[in-house]
Design an enzyme around this catalytic site. Structure first.
Site, short mmCIF file in Angstrom:
data_model
loop_
_atom_site.label_atom_id
_atom_site.label_comp_id
_atom_site.label_asym_id
_atom_site.label_seq_id
_atom_site.Cartn_x
_atom_site.Cartn_y
_atom_site.Cartn_z
N GLU A 49 0.87 -1.17 0.00
CA GLU A 49 0.00 0.00 0.00
C GLU A 49 0.91 1.23 0.00
O GLU A 49 1.81 1.31 0.84
CB GLU A 49 -0.89 0.00 1.26
N ARG A 286 5.49 -12.73 9.60
CA ARG A 286 6.16 -11.48 9.25
C ARG A 286 7.49 -11.38 9.98
O ARG A 286 7.70 -11.98 11.04
CB ARG A 286 5.27 -10.29 9.54
N LYS A 296 4.51 0.49 9.89
CA LYS A 296 4.55 1.72 9.11
C LYS A 296 4.01 2.89 9.93
O LYS A 296 4.50 4.00 9.81
CB LYS A 296 3.68 1.57 7.87
P1 ATP Z 1 2.82 -2.56 8.32
O1 ATP Z 1 2.09 -3.67 9.02
O2 ATP Z 1 4.27 -2.45 8.64
O3 ATP Z 1 2.12 -1.26 8.43
P2 ATP Z 1 1.64 -3.45 5.91
O4 ATP Z 1 1.51 -4.91 5.98
O5 ATP Z 1 0.42 -2.65 6.16
O6 ATP Z 1 2.84 -2.97 6.78
P3 ATP Z 1 1.76 -3.33 3.07
O7 ATP Z 1 2.15 -2.20 2.22
O8 ATP Z 1 0.36 -3.77 3.07
O9 ATP Z 1 2.23 -2.98 4.54
O10 ATP Z 1 2.72 -4.55 2.80
C1 ATP Z 1 3.00 -5.07 1.53
C2 ATP Z 1 3.39 -6.50 1.66
O11 ATP Z 1 4.50 -6.65 2.52
C3 ATP Z 1 2.27 -7.33 2.25
O12 ATP Z 1 2.13 -8.49 1.47
C4 ATP Z 1 2.72 -7.64 3.63
O13 ATP Z 1 2.26 -8.88 4.04
C5 ATP Z 1 4.24 -7.61 3.50
N1 ATP Z 1 4.86 -7.23 4.77
C6 ATP Z 1 4.64 -6.11 5.48
N2 ATP Z 1 5.35 -6.12 6.63
C7 ATP Z 1 6.04 -7.28 6.64
C8 ATP Z 1 6.97 -7.88 7.55
N3 ATP Z 1 7.32 -7.28 8.69
N4 ATP Z 1 7.48 -9.09 7.23
C9 ATP Z 1 7.15 -9.68 6.08
N5 ATP Z 1 6.28 -9.18 5.18
C10 ATP Z 1 5.74 -7.99 5.45
MG MG Z 2 -1.16 -3.93 4.76
#
Ligand code: ATP
Ligand code: MG
Length: 587
Positions: A49, A286, A296
């Site tokens: 995102e 994760r 984030k």
């Molecule tokens: P955050 O939880 O840090 O705010 P998010 O999951 O909302 O991050 P996205 O932009 O939706 O952020 O993430 C894009 C991709 O990266 C998704 O498929 C998510 O599962 C993966 N991702 C995000 N954080 C991690 C992490 N700490 N380890 C592995 N994969 C991750």
């Molecule tokens: Mg997300």
């Protein structure tokens, strides 16, 4: 049938050596290829995102998705999951593309935006309304959550749940046209308010939001919710293995329900058309790192609140921060490989990342001499105007990197820490009357110490050198217990050196006594700036991004803040590899 199980790797106990065998996701992909489940296709995607900068957790997902596509002859898309106009910005869209490329991956011509699918999603929503699987609801957000019930208490049906399809179609169309204000209505899936899985209790599919979108502008004032949109995006792109993090495991039944609802009544000969693609979702744990916050939301708070200097602050776990600090992309990829993937959450020791960085830089970084906290040394018996060019090895691990010349003269700087006037037992470096070796230079002996009469601080050392020890060996087999790095005072370049420590003092920064603010765990000493430090002249015109090993000190990178004549170095990592020791001990 053999059970597909997680491999035992660094995830399980944070310490074992990596098994380079197939992880559980690659095992699934291998099996799907064997059974020809997807017609031999492997199609993955990385779906960020655009509401912030990428961090090293994302790198894990990037390396997994692009890595699997590459390994199995498939393709990986970069898709922006841009369904929330209020948090998303073009700046993030750009930075994310830059970061994925920098990490070494290529989406070729497959750059997609969820917002490009809004019309298709809308049409599918209309189909669900016609099938009486979705309805327009007038409950406000707080009322909707009250109706939802709890884990132990079932929810209540919305009073609007039994609107006719015709009424719903009319209202939904008027929602799109902008007749209603934000939050006045939603479109909800008609599933089951008593469902044990809360995600299945008539989840909201669309909300009204009069906001400008970075891609679609003011075209839409209703926006799809993530849960409605995400699986459809994967379906539209024909994703075979929809890899996501564990927290979405409970959402999978909903994603399946949506696709099944769209597909009901579809098939060969149906006026509605063929069935849409139904991707297979696979969840993994994760990445979490010690001494690091990864969410984030928290990173945004640190940046906006100026606790750090922007998204690329070298102390942040963002990809741009790591890049600026000097971490090579190869080291990040190796790290992602070594942590592997598993199905249970755990926290990885940040020292493993540091180990991967050292490992790579040890093989590739040029060695140079730099003195961070200078102490002047005058060699009384060395001819005043004389300068010698001594040969120095660029990288003992790689002879092809050659040698260079380092100037030696009467006045030098050594590291203040390398001298003790009153040395304790285990201190073998320079002290009054003691002889040590200067790297690539001579043996010197400390003869006297000059001090500031007011403060008592040592300001310079007077030494003598033995001309017979040129190059660092004594012809009479005399031994010294220490070799020091140094620079020639009149040749050295003055620079700034920034030493970084963990941004947080706590191993788990999210842990606070009595629910206090996580920011109270910020490390007040995470940045130490040393001015002036001195570096050998061979580095004088180094470009930003160049990486070096400062002998005996650590790995450093020329920072972006550098200008001609004013170099700034970031410490990437120290030399001390605690992780290697742990690994060795475990045999
Ligand atoms: P955050 O939880 O840090 O705010 P998010 O999951 O909302 O991050 P996205 O932009 O939706 O952020 O993430 C894009 C991709 O990266 C998704 O498929 C998510 O599962 C993966 N991702 C995000 N954080 C991690 C992490 N700490 N380890 C592995 N994969 C991750
Ligand atoms: Mg997300």
């Amino acid at each position: 049938m053999a059970k597909i199980h997680d491999r035992v790797d660094a995830n399980s106990d944070g310490a074992t050596t990596p098994a380079r065998s197939l992880d559980f996701i690659r095992t699934i992909v291998t099996e799907d290829l064997r059974t020809n489940k997807w017609g031999g296709r492997v199609q993955t995607r990385f779906p960020p995102e655009p509401n912030g900068y990428l961090h090293i957790g994302h790198a894990k997902s990037i390396c997994l998705n692009f890595g699997i596509a590459k390994q199995f002859g498939g393709m990986c898309n970069l898709r922006f999951d841009d369904t929330n106009p209020t948090a998303e910005e073009e700046e993030y869209v750009q930075s994310i593309q830059h970061d994925v490329k920098w990490l070494g991956w290529d989406w070729e011509d497959r750059l997609y935006f969820a917002s490009d699918y809004f019309e298709q999603m809308y049409q599918w929503a209309v189909e669900l309304i016609k099938k009486e699987k979705a309805y327009v609801c007038d409950l406000r957000a707080d009322e909707t959550s009250q109706h939802r019930g709890t884990l132990t208490k079932q929810g209540n049906d919305s009073p609007y749940r039994n609107r006719t399809a015709a009424e719903n179609l009319d209202l939904f169309e008027r929602m799109r046209k902008g007749e209603f204000s934000d939050g006045a209505k939603t479109l909800r899936a008609k599933i089951d308010m008593a469902h044990a899985n809360m995600n299945m209790r008539d989840p909201v599919m669309y909300r009204i939001l009069h906001a400008t979108h970075h891609n679609t502008g003011d075209k839409w004032c209703i926006y799809p919710m993530y849960d409605w949109a995400h699986g459809l995006e994967d379906s539209i792109e024909g994703i075979t293995h929809s890899i996501c993090t564990l927290e979405f495991e409970d959402h999978r039944p909903l994603y399946d329900w949506f696709i099944d609802a769209i597909n009901e009544g579809r098939g060969p000969g149906s006026p509605q058309g063929e069935k849409v693609h139904h991707p297979q979702q696979i969840e993994f744990a994760r990445l979490e790192l010690t001494y690091t916050v990864m969410s984030k939301r928290k990173l945004l708070e640190l940046v906006k609140g100026k606790y750090v200097n922007g998204w690329d602050d070298p102390r942040l776990p963002t990809i741009s921060g790591l890049r600026r600090r000097g971490v090579p992309p190869e080291a990040i990829r190796e790290f992602c490989d070594r942590i592997g993937v598993a199905k249970f959450n755990s926290t990885i020791d940040v020292q493993l990342l540091e180990h991967c960085i050292r490992d790579y830089l040890n093989k590739t970084a040029m060695r140079v001499m730099a003195v961070l906290r200078p102490l002047k040394v005058i060699i009384d018996n060395y001819p005043g105007g004389q300068v010698e060019e001594l040969d120095a090895i660029n990288n003992p691990e790689d002879a092809s990197m050659g040698t260079r010349k380092v100037p030696f003269s009467q006045v030098l700087y050594i590291e203040r820490d390398d001298f003790r006037e009153d040395p304790p037992k285990q201190f073998f470096r320079l002290a009054p009357g003691r002889e040590v070796r200067l790297r690539y230079g001579y043996f010197i002996t400390c003869k006297s110490v000059v001090k500031d009469p007011k403060t008592g601080e040592v300001t310079e050392l007077h030494c003598t050198y033995d001309p017979a020890t040129r190059g660092g060996d004594s012809p009479d087999g005399r031994k010294v217990k220490a070799t020091l790095h140094w620079v020639s005072a009149s040749h050295a370049v003055q620079v700034e050196v920034r030493l970084y420590d963990h941004l947080f003092s706590k191993e788990n920064p999210n842990e606070t006594p009595d629910g206090g603010d996580w920011k109270s765990n910020l490390n007040p000493n995470s940045l130490d700036s040393l001015i002036p430090a001195y570096i050998e002249p061979s580095v004088a015109s180094a470009a930003p991004g160049s990486r070096y090993q400062f002998e005996r000190v650590g790995y450093f990178c020329v920072d972006l803040d550098s200008t001609i004549g004013k170099l700034v170095f970031n410490r990437i990592v120290t030399l001390k590899d605690t992780w290697a020791k742990i690994e060795k001990k475990q045999g």
